[in-house]
Design an enzyme around this catalytic site. Structure first.
Site, mmCIF file in Angstrom:
data_model
loop_
_atom_site.group_PDB
_atom_site.id
_atom_site.type_symbol
_atom_site.label_atom_id
_atom_site.label_comp_id
_atom_site.label_asym_id
_atom_site.label_seq_id
_atom_site.Cartn_x
_atom_site.Cartn_y
_atom_site.Cartn_z
ATOM 1 N N ASP A 66 133.253 -13.722 113.731
ATOM 2 C CA ASP A 66 132.750 -12.942 112.599
ATOM 3 C C ASP A 66 133.831 -12.091 111.971
ATOM 4 O OD1 ASP A 66 133.011 -11.131 114.719
ATOM 5 O OD2 ASP A 66 130.866 -11.039 115.079
ATOM 6 N N ASN A 134 121.969 -3.790 121.001
ATOM 7 C CA ASN A 134 120.665 -4.308 120.574
ATOM 8 C C ASN A 134 120.515 -5.799 120.875
ATOM 9 O OD1 ASN A 134 122.345 -5.474 118.684
ATOM 10 N ND2 ASN A 134 121.322 -4.604 116.895
ATOM 11 N N HIS A 136 122.734 -8.270 120.031
ATOM 12 C CA HIS A 136 123.333 -9.242 119.123
ATOM 13 C C HIS A 136 124.520 -9.951 119.773
ATOM 14 C CE1 HIS A 136 126.044 -5.874 117.270
ATOM 15 N NE2 HIS A 136 126.806 -6.636 118.034
ATOM 16 N N GLU A 141 122.027 -10.496 114.396
ATOM 17 C CA GLU A 141 121.242 -9.316 114.721
ATOM 18 C C GLU A 141 119.793 -9.695 115.069
ATOM 19 O OE1 GLU A 141 122.720 -6.586 115.179
ATOM 20 O OE2 GLU A 141 123.655 -5.705 113.405
#
Length: 245
Positions: A66, A134, A136, A141
């Protein structure tokens, strides 16, 4: 799924790099899927040492997960800059064999399609991953639906807040990114996920032993045939069967 728990991040990095070394040695044109962030620094430090000890990385093709949208490649917090500072400046991988999404592309849809073509030409042999607080992986996400292809993602408030410590003020924190989709991750022949620290303990336990669900993207790794989870004792403390003081 294999779980390995180490006393130190240094030892964990050595182990993960040894797994990558086996792929590099046994594959004619090894393709390494790479990640960024503090967690994977021990891996890069160990991989650099292995090359200095004789491991030939010049045949490797690298594909990063990414990149932030809007950051130039030379920005201090860009993933281009991170990768060159911690790996590419220290090893002999030709620039033509290094692939990182372009977060400043004029047409982001075209850039996503271009990156998927890179992935189609170079199936990943070894995929390195971290995990967000979280859940990811890459910047996939939590959502009702996980996208299979490379795509633009709006970062969650939780991710933005977590990233704010790396920027002078909140206004400068990127709110979106380009990320590899879950299909390319799951198609990798081998996956190694690294996680350190007590703040990751809860999400690691939920990702490994909970249900496979899109609001915990890392849980999809349960579906892969060859995943190794590399932890320290703090990040492993909530795994079933492990006892800690």
């Amino acid at each position: 799924m294999k779980i390995r728990v180490f006393e130190s991040e240094h030892d964990a990095g050595l182990y993960a790099a040894a797994l990558a070394e086996r792929i590099v040695q046994d594959t004619e044109h090894p393709v390494l899927g790479l990640a960024t962030g503090r967690t994977v620094l021990p891996f890069y430090e160990a991989l650099v040492r292995l090359e200095h000890c004789g491991l030939d990385l010049s045949r490797c093709i690298t594909i990063n997960l990414d990149e932030y949208i809007g950051l130039e490649a030379d920005h201090p917090q860009s993933y281009h800059r991170f990768m060159h500072e911690h790996l590419f400046h220290h090893v002999h991988i030709p620039e033509s064999q290094i692939h990182i999404p372009n977060g400043t592309a004029l047409n982001l849809d075209v850039e996503c399609a271009r990156y998927d073509e890179v992935l189609n030409r170079h199936p990943i042999d070894f995929q390195l991953l971290g995990i967000g607080v979280n859940g990811h992986v890459g910047f996939n996400e939590p959502n009702d639906l996980l996208q299979s292809k490379t795509h633009v993602v709006n970062l969650t408030p939780e991710t933005i807040t977590h990233n704010a410590k790396f920027f002078p003020d909140m206004d400068q924190v990127p709110k979106s990114a380009i990320t590899m989709g879950v299909q390319a991750i799951l198609q990798a022949k081998q996956i190694v996920l690294m996680a350190f620290g007590e703040e990751k303990a809860d999400i690691v336990a939920r990702a490994i032993h909970g249900e496979v669900r899109t609001d915990i993207p890392a849980s999809i790794l349960q579906l892969h045939r060859d995943v190794t989870i590399v932890l320290d004792e703090a990040s492993a403390r909530k795994l079933p069967g492990r006892k800690y003081l």
